[in-house]
Design an enzyme around this catalytic site. Sequence first.
Site, PDB file in Angstrom:
ATOM      1  N   TYR A   1       5.091  29.539  25.123  1.00  0.00           N
ATOM      2  CA  TYR A   1       5.728  30.345  24.083  1.00  0.00           C
ATOM      3  C   TYR A   1       4.813  31.379  23.422  1.00  0.00           C
ATOM      4  CZ  TYR A   1       8.893  26.368  24.546  1.00  0.00           C
ATOM      5  OH  TYR A   1       9.703  25.392  25.042  1.00  0.00           O
TER       6      TYR A   1
ATOM      7  N   GLN B   1      13.448  24.237  16.970  1.00  0.00           N
ATOM      8  CA  GLN B   1      12.431  23.201  17.070  1.00  0.00           C
ATOM      9  C   GLN B   1      11.950  23.152  18.510  1.00  0.00           C
ATOM     10  OE1 GLN B   1      13.702  19.195  16.247  1.00  0.00           O
ATOM     11  NE2 GLN B   1      11.629  18.566  15.788  1.00  0.00           N
ATOM     12  N   TYR B   2      10.673  23.438  18.694  1.00  0.00           N
ATOM     13  CA  TYR B   2      10.099  23.400  20.029  1.00  0.00           C
ATOM     14  C   TYR B   2       9.816  21.954  20.401  1.00  0.00           C
ATOM     15  CZ  TYR B   2       9.775  28.414  19.646  1.00  0.00           C
ATOM     16  OH  TYR B   2      10.094  29.735  19.518  1.00  0.00           O
ATOM     17  N   ASP B   3       9.718  21.703  21.664  1.00  0.00           N
ATOM     18  CA  ASP B   3       9.498  20.357  22.189  1.00  0.00           C
ATOM     19  C   ASP B   3       8.397  19.632  21.417  1.00  0.00           C
ATOM     20  OD1 ASP B   3       8.992  18.076  23.698  1.00  0.00           O
ATOM     21  OD2 ASP B   3       9.194  19.120  25.608  1.00  0.00           O
ATOM     22  N   LEU B   4       8.740  18.521  20.796  1.00  0.00           N
ATOM     23  CA  LEU B   4       7.783  17.775  19.978  1.00  0.00           C
ATOM     24  C   LEU B   4       6.682  17.128  20.815  1.00  0.00           C
ATOM     25  CD1 LEU B   4      10.206  16.055  17.450  1.00  0.00           C
ATOM     26  CD2 LEU B   4       8.755  18.054  17.087  1.00  0.00           C
TER      27      LEU B   4
END
Length: 112
Positions: A36, A22-25
């Site tokens: 990314y 999970q990438y930074d929300l």
Amino acid sequence: MDLLFSLRSPVSVKAGQQVLIQYDLNKSNAELALDYGFIESRSDRNAYTFMLEISESKPFFRDKLDIAETNGLGETAYFDIVLGRPLPPALIPYLRLVALGGTNAFLLESIV
């Protein structure tokens, strides 16, 4: 030479099991692209906070800051840019103020 990759997980993962990241929300699509190399289709990521600053080391700092403060802004200003929406009204004037200098510095005289 073998290249190895190690991933630490707070839960147990079996060999061959799919692992999702999970990438930074809080990152916008612009930040995801820069950090990314991809973007998401979620519309809540289609915003970017743009920060501009009047540098103390540049000529006319005090004059520029006075103008910014007169217009409800400060030494640093943050502008939320959202895909498909108009730019914040104060963005372009603030950007022009930050960039103003050199042969155009005389424009500050009529404002201050």
